[in-house]
Design a protein around this motif. Structure first.
Motif, mmCIF file in Angstrom:
data_model
loop_
_atom_site.group_PDB
_atom_site.id
_atom_site.type_symbol
_atom_site.label_atom_id
_atom_site.label_comp_id
_atom_site.label_asym_id
_atom_site.label_seq_id
_atom_site.Cartn_x
_atom_site.Cartn_y
_atom_site.Cartn_z
ATOM 1 N N VAL A 168 0.779 -1.633 0.291
ATOM 2 C CA VAL A 168 -0.351 0.043 -0.017
ATOM 3 C C VAL A 168 1.116 1.461 0.114
ATOM 4 C CG1 VAL A 168 -1.118 1.047 1.460
ATOM 5 C CG2 VAL A 168 -1.875 -1.068 1.201
ATOM 6 N N VAL A 169 2.068 1.155 0.594
ATOM 7 C CA VAL A 169 3.058 2.747 0.419
ATOM 8 C C VAL A 169 3.563 2.269 -0.513
ATOM 9 C CG1 VAL A 169 5.075 3.404 2.028
ATOM 10 C CG2 VAL A 169 3.476 2.357 3.268
ATOM 11 N N ALA A 170 3.936 1.322 -0.904
ATOM 12 C CA ALA A 170 4.486 1.906 -2.862
ATOM 13 C C ALA A 170 3.374 1.776 -3.469
ATOM 14 C CB ALA A 170 5.004 0.072 -2.841
ATOM 15 N N PHE A 171 2.289 1.202 -3.547
ATOM 16 C CA PHE A 171 1.325 2.361 -4.405
ATOM 17 C C PHE A 171 0.855 3.692 -4.005
ATOM 18 C CE2 PHE A 171 0.507 -2.505 -4.740
ATOM 19 C CZ PHE A 171 0.221 -2.319 -6.809
ATOM 20 N N GLY A 172 1.374 4.229 -2.700
ATOM 21 C CA GLY A 172 1.090 5.549 -2.623
ATOM 22 C C GLY A 172 2.349 6.416 -2.946
ATOM 23 N N ILE A 173 3.537 5.586 -2.957
ATOM 24 C CA ILE A 173 4.377 6.400 -3.291
ATOM 25 C C ILE A 173 4.218 6.493 -4.857
ATOM 26 C CG2 ILE A 173 7.241 6.104 -3.625
ATOM 27 C CD1 ILE A 173 7.158 5.412 -0.672
ATOM 28 N N THR A 174 3.704 5.491 -5.391
ATOM 29 C CA THR A 174 3.803 5.692 -6.875
ATOM 30 C C THR A 174 2.541 6.638 -7.503
ATOM 31 O OG1 THR A 174 3.888 2.855 -7.346
ATOM 32 C CG2 THR A 174 3.343 4.075 -8.624
ATOM 33 N N ALA A 175 1.764 6.593 -7.013
ATOM 34 C CA ALA A 175 0.874 8.049 -7.034
ATOM 35 C C ALA A 175 1.210 9.439 -7.045
ATOM 36 C CB ALA A 175 -0.698 7.517 -5.915
ATOM 37 N N VAL A 176 1.959 9.588 -6.021
ATOM 38 C CA VAL A 176 2.724 10.821 -5.902
ATOM 39 C C VAL A 176 3.943 11.005 -6.611
ATOM 40 C CG1 VAL A 176 4.683 12.186 -3.867
ATOM 41 C CG2 VAL A 176 2.874 10.910 -2.962
ATOM 42 N N LEU A 177 4.676 9.733 -6.672
ATOM 43 C CA LEU A 177 5.458 9.517 -8.543
ATOM 44 C C LEU A 177 4.955 10.212 -9.423
ATOM 45 C CD1 LEU A 177 8.043 7.393 -7.546
ATOM 46 C CD2 LEU A 177 8.539 10.198 -7.886
ATOM 47 N N THR A 178 3.870 9.905 -9.880
ATOM 48 C CA THR A 178 3.100 10.152 -10.650
ATOM 49 C C THR A 178 2.725 11.433 -11.252
ATOM 50 O OG1 THR A 178 1.693 8.011 -10.736
ATOM 51 C CG2 THR A 178 0.761 9.903 -12.682
ATOM 52 N N TRP A 179 2.201 11.509 -9.844
ATOM 53 C CA TRP A 179 2.536 13.670 -10.019
ATOM 54 C C TRP A 179 3.568 13.899 -10.562
ATOM 55 C CZ3 TRP A 179 3.355 17.224 -5.243
ATOM 56 C CH2 TRP A 179 2.973 18.524 -5.835
ATOM 57 N N VAL A 180 4.561 14.340 -9.256
ATOM 58 C CA VAL A 180 5.861 14.993 -9.617
ATOM 59 C C VAL A 180 6.201 14.404 -10.677
ATOM 60 C CG1 VAL A 180 8.131 14.809 -7.962
ATOM 61 C CG2 VAL A 180 6.205 14.586 -6.886
ATOM 62 N N GLU A 226 -0.158 19.224 -23.348
ATOM 63 C CA GLU A 226 -1.460 19.706 -23.696
ATOM 64 C C GLU A 226 -2.704 19.334 -24.197
ATOM 65 O OE1 GLU A 226 -2.479 22.140 -21.047
ATOM 66 O OE2 GLU A 226 -0.028 22.017 -20.644
ATOM 67 N N SER A 227 -1.497 18.038 -25.099
ATOM 68 C CA SER A 227 -2.927 17.522 -26.003
ATOM 69 C C SER A 227 -3.641 16.797 -25.186
ATOM 70 C CB SER A 227 -1.452 17.112 -26.834
ATOM 71 O OG SER A 227 -2.271 15.614 -28.022
ATOM 72 N N PRO A 228 -4.722 16.778 -26.144
ATOM 73 C CA PRO A 228 -5.700 15.631 -25.837
ATOM 74 C C PRO A 228 -5.596 13.906 -25.599
ATOM 75 C CG PRO A 228 -6.259 16.501 -28.421
ATOM 76 C CD PRO A 228 -5.563 17.227 -27.724
ATOM 77 N N ILE A 229 -4.363 13.234 -26.926
ATOM 78 C CA ILE A 229 -4.563 12.928 -27.137
ATOM 79 C C ILE A 229 -3.003 12.022 -25.465
ATOM 80 C CG2 ILE A 229 -3.677 12.397 -28.967
ATOM 81 C CD1 ILE A 229 -0.782 12.436 -29.140
ATOM 82 N N VAL A 230 -2.811 13.194 -24.950
ATOM 83 C CA VAL A 230 -1.976 12.494 -23.704
ATOM 84 C C VAL A 230 -2.923 11.742 -22.657
ATOM 85 C CG1 VAL A 230 -0.183 13.304 -21.722
ATOM 86 C CG2 VAL A 230 0.106 13.942 -23.958
ATOM 87 N N PRO A 231 -2.680 10.482 -22.426
ATOM 88 C CA PRO A 231 -3.289 10.254 -21.104
ATOM 89 C C PRO A 231 -3.096 10.988 -19.681
ATOM 90 C CG PRO A 231 -2.200 8.255 -22.035
ATOM 91 C CD PRO A 231 -1.925 9.818 -22.515
ATOM 92 N N ASN A 232 -4.768 10.795 -18.854
ATOM 93 C CA ASN A 232 -3.920 11.763 -17.543
ATOM 94 C C ASN A 232 -3.845 10.698 -16.721
ATOM 95 O OD1 ASN A 232 -3.877 13.406 -15.389
ATOM 96 N ND2 ASN A 232 -6.272 13.885 -15.603
ATOM 97 N N PHE A 233 -2.470 11.085 -16.610
ATOM 98 C CA PHE A 233 -1.652 9.310 -15.182
ATOM 99 C C PHE A 233 -2.328 9.965 -14.210
ATOM 100 C CE2 PHE A 233 1.456 9.506 -18.973
ATOM 101 C CZ PHE A 233 1.066 8.218 -19.760
ATOM 102 N N LEU A 234 -2.751 10.537 -13.580
ATOM 103 C CA LEU A 234 -2.651 10.707 -11.781
ATOM 104 C C LEU A 234 -4.037 10.386 -11.638
ATOM 105 C CD1 LEU A 234 -1.961 12.191 -9.313
ATOM 106 C CD2 LEU A 234 -2.653 14.556 -9.917
ATOM 107 N N PRO A 235 -5.097 10.814 -12.300
ATOM 108 C CA PRO A 235 -6.301 9.743 -11.588
ATOM 109 C C PRO A 235 -6.277 8.348 -12.111
ATOM 110 C CG PRO A 235 -6.995 11.746 -13.094
ATOM 111 C CD PRO A 235 -5.834 11.583 -13.655
#
Length: 156
Positions: free
Chosen positions: A21-33, A63-72
């Protein structure tokens, strides 16, 4: 009500779940960073993205619409896994053998995802986390199928 002593294998499995769970939390934060690094890595496998990157640079590609939004996706994955670990861990402690099977399936899927992540040339931080989570999933499998865990679950 009698309380039973949890075997070390169950306790260790629960600690591995916490570490995951901690590793997945770090992954989520890194996705933003590390958003730009993820976009650049993703663009390597997408001809349209490579073209946009070559013509307009990272700012235009971002800014292109083809880029997935990885954070959500990363946040939802983290929340779902954390809740799944909580629920299945509680059922495992209560002696439900099906929880071991569900956690085994989850760990197998986790190893598969980690291998795919390593093969897709992600940024270094994600590569390291993928390897760490693969090892943690394998450790979880070890503890779930340890003889002490099997003996504990047979008592119910």
């Amino acid at each position: 009500m009698l309380t039973r002593q949890l075997p070390g294998s169950i306790v260790n499995a629960l600690w591995v779940l916490v570490a995951l769970v901690v590793a997945f939390g770090i992954t989520a934060v890194l996705t933003w960073v590390e958003r730009d690094e993820l976009i650049l890595s993703w663009s390597k496998g997408n001809p349209s993205a490579r073209e946009i990157l070559a013509e307009g640079g990272l700012g235009v590609l971002r800014e292109s619409p083809i880029v997935p939004n990885f954070l959500p996706l990363a946040i939802v994955s983290f929340v779902v896994f954390a809740l799944l670990a909580l629920v299945l861990g509680a059922f495992l402690v209560d002696g439900h053998g099906w929880a071991r099977l569900a956690l085994t399936a989850s760990a197998g899927f986790g190893v598969l995802v980690a291998v795919l992540a390593v093969r897709n040339h992600l940024p270094t931080a994600f590569l390291v986390l993928s390897i760490v989570t693969a090892v943690l999933h394998l450790a979880l499998l070890f503890f779930l199928w340890h003889k002490d865990t099997s003996a504990y679950l047979r008592e119910f």
